[in-house]
Scaffold this active site. Sequence first.
Site, short mmCIF file in Angstrom:
data_model
loop_
_atom_site.label_atom_id
_atom_site.label_comp_id
_atom_site.label_asym_id
_atom_site.label_seq_id
_atom_site.Cartn_x
_atom_site.Cartn_y
_atom_site.Cartn_z
N ASN A 1 0.79 -1.23 0.00
CA ASN A 1 0.00 0.00 0.00
C ASN A 1 0.83 1.28 0.00
O ASN A 1 0.31 2.35 -0.31
CB ASN A 1 -0.90 -0.07 1.25
CG ASN A 1 -1.51 1.24 1.61
OD1 ASN A 1 -2.44 1.70 0.96
ND2 ASN A 1 -0.98 1.88 2.65
N TYR B 1 1.67 9.43 -11.71
CA TYR B 1 0.83 8.73 -10.73
C TYR B 1 -0.17 7.83 -11.44
O TYR B 1 -0.32 6.65 -11.10
CB TYR B 1 0.12 9.76 -9.85
CG TYR B 1 -0.66 9.17 -8.70
CD1 TYR B 1 -0.02 8.80 -7.52
CD2 TYR B 1 -2.05 8.99 -8.78
CE1 TYR B 1 -0.74 8.26 -6.46
CE2 TYR B 1 -2.77 8.45 -7.73
CZ TYR B 1 -2.12 8.09 -6.57
OH TYR B 1 -2.83 7.55 -5.52
N LYS C 1 -0.30 3.72 -11.31
CA LYS C 1 -1.46 2.99 -10.77
C LYS C 1 -2.11 2.10 -11.83
O LYS C 1 -2.60 1.02 -11.51
CB LYS C 1 -2.47 3.98 -10.17
CG LYS C 1 -1.94 4.73 -8.93
CD LYS C 1 -1.58 3.78 -7.79
CE LYS C 1 -1.27 4.54 -6.50
NZ LYS C 1 -0.94 3.63 -5.38
N ILE D 1 -10.01 9.78 -0.78
CA ILE D 1 -10.12 9.36 0.61
C ILE D 1 -9.45 10.41 1.49
O ILE D 1 -8.38 10.94 1.14
CB ILE D 1 -9.42 7.98 0.81
CG1 ILE D 1 -9.89 6.96 -0.24
CG2 ILE D 1 -9.65 7.47 2.24
CD1 ILE D 1 -11.36 6.65 -0.26
N THR E 1 -7.14 11.52 3.72
CA THR E 1 -5.86 11.17 4.35
C THR E 1 -4.90 12.35 4.06
O THR E 1 -5.22 13.22 3.25
CB THR E 1 -5.23 9.89 3.74
OG1 THR E 1 -4.74 10.22 2.44
CG2 THR E 1 -6.21 8.73 3.66
N1 LIG Z 1 -5.96 9.02 -0.20
C1 LIG Z 1 -6.51 8.76 -1.38
O1 LIG Z 1 -7.47 9.42 -1.80
C2 LIG Z 1 -5.99 7.66 -2.25
C3 LIG Z 1 -6.73 7.34 -3.39
C4 LIG Z 1 -6.29 6.31 -4.20
C5 LIG Z 1 -5.14 5.61 -3.88
N2 LIG Z 1 -4.44 5.95 -2.77
C6 LIG Z 1 -3.24 5.18 -2.48
O2 LIG Z 1 -3.37 4.64 -1.18
C7 LIG Z 1 -2.06 4.42 -0.65
C8 LIG Z 1 -2.00 5.01 0.74
O3 LIG Z 1 -2.21 6.40 0.64
P1 LIG Z 1 -2.77 7.30 1.83
O4 LIG Z 1 -3.83 8.12 1.27
O5 LIG Z 1 -3.02 6.46 3.04
O6 LIG Z 1 -1.52 8.27 2.02
P2 LIG Z 1 -0.60 8.63 3.27
O7 LIG Z 1 0.35 9.63 2.77
O8 LIG Z 1 -1.46 8.93 4.45
O9 LIG Z 1 0.17 7.26 3.57
C9 LIG Z 1 1.14 6.74 2.72
C10 LIG Z 1 2.17 6.02 3.56
O10 LIG Z 1 3.14 5.45 2.68
C11 LIG Z 1 4.41 5.66 3.26
N3 LIG Z 1 5.47 5.67 2.23
C12 LIG Z 1 5.70 6.62 1.27
N4 LIG Z 1 6.79 6.30 0.57
C13 LIG Z 1 7.26 5.14 1.08
C14 LIG Z 1 8.38 4.33 0.79
N5 LIG Z 1 9.26 4.65 -0.18
N6 LIG Z 1 8.56 3.20 1.50
C15 LIG Z 1 7.71 2.86 2.49
N7 LIG Z 1 6.63 3.60 2.83
C16 LIG Z 1 6.42 4.73 2.13
C17 LIG Z 1 4.32 7.00 3.95
O11 LIG Z 1 5.34 7.15 4.94
C18 LIG Z 1 2.92 6.96 4.52
O12 LIG Z 1 2.89 6.46 5.82
C19 LIG Z 1 -1.08 5.00 -1.66
O13 LIG Z 1 -0.58 3.97 -2.47
C20 LIG Z 1 -1.95 5.95 -2.47
O14 LIG Z 1 -1.44 6.14 -3.76
C21 LIG Z 1 -4.84 6.96 -1.94
#
Ligand SMILES: NC(=O)c1ccc[n+]([C@@H]2O[C@H](COP(=O)([O-])OP(=O)(O)OC[C@H]3O[C@@H](n4cnc5c(N)ncnc54)[C@H](O)[C@@H]3O)[C@@H](O)[C@H]2O)c1
Length: 255
Positions: free
Chosen positions: A91, A162, A166, A195, A197
């Site tokens: 994730n 991005y 994805k 979402i 976050t």
């Molecule tokens: N928030 C949204 O709307 C949304 C929508 C679609 C997809 N996503 C995806 O969901 C996933 C989680 O996102 P989120 O919204 O919880 O974001 P977030 O920024 O709250 O959490 C992401 C986490 O990934 C960690 N991270 C980043 N680079 C890293 C690395 N090189 N190695 C290890 N850990 C690393 C960060 O430290 C952080 O804790 C991501 O893959 C994001 O692309 C998020």
Amino acid sequence: MAGLLEGKSALVTGGGSGIGRATALAFAREGAWVAVADLTLERAQETVGAIEAAGGQAVAIACDVTEEEAVAAMVAAAVSAFGGLDCAFNNAGIAPFQVNAAGVKAADLAPEAWQRILDVNLTGVWRCLRHEVAQMRRQGGGAIVNTASIAGLLGLPTAAAYVASKHAVVGLTRAAAVDHAEEGIRVNAVCPGYIETPMTEDSMRRRGERIMARVPLARMGQAEEIAQAVTFLCSDRASFVTGAAWTVDGGYAAV
Ligand SMILES: NC(=O)c1ccc[n+]([C@@H]2O[C@H](COP(=O)([O-])OP(=O)(O)OC[C@H]3O[C@@H](n4cnc5c(N)ncnc54)[C@H](O)[C@@H]3O)[C@@H](O)[C@H]2O)c1
């Protein structure tokens, strides 16, 4: 009543924030032992603290998913903590603003920004999957969920790297599901919409109203709503689900 993941061991990358943290907590509530990995040990430990406070069992691991040796060590640490690996949630991910590419069009992206997003969001997932599959093979099976996005299904503005990363996660998920089915390993993707976050704060600030006008359910999703879907996909209730890219997006991709 037994939890959905009772007695299973699980690994969550990016488990120190947002969707990863909510999912690690949900896994633990459903009876799993959880290895929580993130870039810094402190972030992972905060999630472990919350799991333990709720009566669950978890360990914190520091791991940068762009580093091959760290990823190998992360999977080894999860296996040694709990004696196996039944579920893995790949994730960890980054958004354009984290590489100074907010608002930048496809052809104008700096090569370093492009490379970094692909390295974390796509190759990072593959690095983790390689080591997880190696362990699951030895055990005779397991379930993997990769975090894609609605950006894995649609083109979104000023997010080319991005979006490409994805889409590729969806492709990798399908290919790995086909390759490893006969080994008892299911591989699925979850495709979250917008979402609430830390990751979405930047785009919501810049164009939140326009985005929300497009969401049929007319709100942002909560990390917990993604956690529920991932927990199901990791559980035996999803025993015939593999190669799926499951949207959890308030209807965004349906319009
Ligand atoms: N928030 C949204 O709307 C949304 C929508 C679609 C997809 N996503 C995806 O969901 C996933 C989680 O996102 P989120 O919204 O919880 O974001 P977030 O920024 O709250 O959490 C992401 C986490 O990934 C960690 N991270 C980043 N680079 C890293 C690395 N090189 N190695 C290890 N850990 C690393 C960060 O430290 C952080 O804790 C991501 O893959 C994001 O692309 C998020």
